[in-house]
Design a protein around this motif. Structure first.
Motif, PDB file in Angstrom:
ATOM      1  N   ALA A   1      -5.230  11.819  18.134  1.00 13.73           N
ATOM      2  CA  ALA A   1      -6.113  11.576  16.989  1.00 13.73           C
ATOM      3  C   ALA A   1      -6.791  10.213  17.104  1.00 13.73           C
ATOM      4  O   ALA A   1      -7.990  10.080  16.836  1.00 13.73           O
ATOM      5  N   TYR A   2      -6.047   9.201  17.519  1.00 11.73           N
ATOM      6  CA  TYR A   2      -6.627   7.874  17.693  1.00 11.73           C
ATOM      7  C   TYR A   2      -7.703   7.902  18.771  1.00 11.73           C
ATOM      8  O   TYR A   2      -8.782   7.355  18.607  1.00 11.73           O
ATOM      9  N   TRP A   3      -7.402   8.556  19.887  1.00  5.93           N
ATOM     10  CA  TRP A   3      -8.353   8.618  20.995  1.00  5.93           C
ATOM     11  C   TRP A   3      -9.606   9.380  20.585  1.00  5.93           C
ATOM     12  O   TRP A   3     -10.725   8.975  20.879  1.00  5.93           O
ATOM     13  N   THR A   4      -9.419  10.486  19.892  1.00  8.52           N
ATOM     14  CA  THR A   4     -10.568  11.302  19.458  1.00  8.52           C
ATOM     15  C   THR A   4     -11.430  10.559  18.460  1.00  8.52           C
ATOM     16  O   THR A   4     -12.674  10.567  18.571  1.00  8.52           O
ATOM     17  N   LEU A   5     -10.818   9.908  17.500  1.00  7.47           N
ATOM     18  CA  LEU A   5     -11.595   9.210  16.486  1.00  7.47           C
ATOM     19  C   LEU A   5     -12.235   7.930  17.008  1.00  7.47           C
ATOM     20  O   LEU A   5     -13.282   7.527  16.508  1.00  7.47           O
ATOM     21  N   SER A   6     -11.640   7.312  18.020  1.00  6.73           N
ATOM     22  CA  SER A   6     -12.203   6.062  18.515  1.00  6.73           C
ATOM     23  C   SER A   6     -13.324   6.313  19.545  1.00  6.73           C
ATOM     24  O   SER A   6     -14.137   5.421  19.785  1.00  6.73           O
ATOM     25  N   THR A   7     -13.389   7.489  20.156  1.00  6.04           N
ATOM     26  CA  THR A   7     -14.421   7.743  21.153  1.00  6.04           C
ATOM     27  C   THR A   7     -15.625   8.481  20.586  1.00  6.04           C
ATOM     28  O   THR A   7     -16.588   8.676  21.304  1.00  6.04           O
TER      29      THR A   7
END
Length: 104
Positions: A94-100
């Motif tokens: 979720a962090y990776w998806t939302l930050s990219t």
């Protein structure tokens, strides 16, 4: 009187099962109270860690016993590991998806 039979690893197995069951609580139907659906989410990782620790300590206690049944402790460690890895993997995803994502 009869001799009390010890089952090392049972606590690890029970903790692992309960942590794994708690993974599914948010997907209960909305007829259940929000306390029942979302409160267990806060306990998944701590209970999973307790399952791993108690399973490892049970395996260490059984070291040297040739006839000891280690399946309960190993199953508790496996279920506890699943209960720890799945939420961490979802949080990282979720962090990776939302930050990219780019907005605009």
């Amino acid at each position: 009187m009869g001799r009390v039979k010890r089952h090392p690893g049972t606590m690890s197995l029970l903790l692992g099962i309960s942590a794994t069951v708690m993974l599914g609580c948010p997907w209960l139907p909305s007829t259940f109270s929000n306390w029942i659906r979302f409160l267990p989410v806060y306990f998944i990782i701590p209970v999973g860690i307790c399952a791993i620790v108690s399973g490892v300590s049970a395996l260490r206690a059984m070291r040297g016993e040739g006839a000891a049944d280690r399946r309960r402790a190993r199953a508790g460690i496996a279920l506890g590991s699943v209960a720890v890895v799945v939420p961490v993997a979802v949080a990282v995803w979720a962090y990776w998806t939302l930050s990219t994502q780019t907005y605009g």
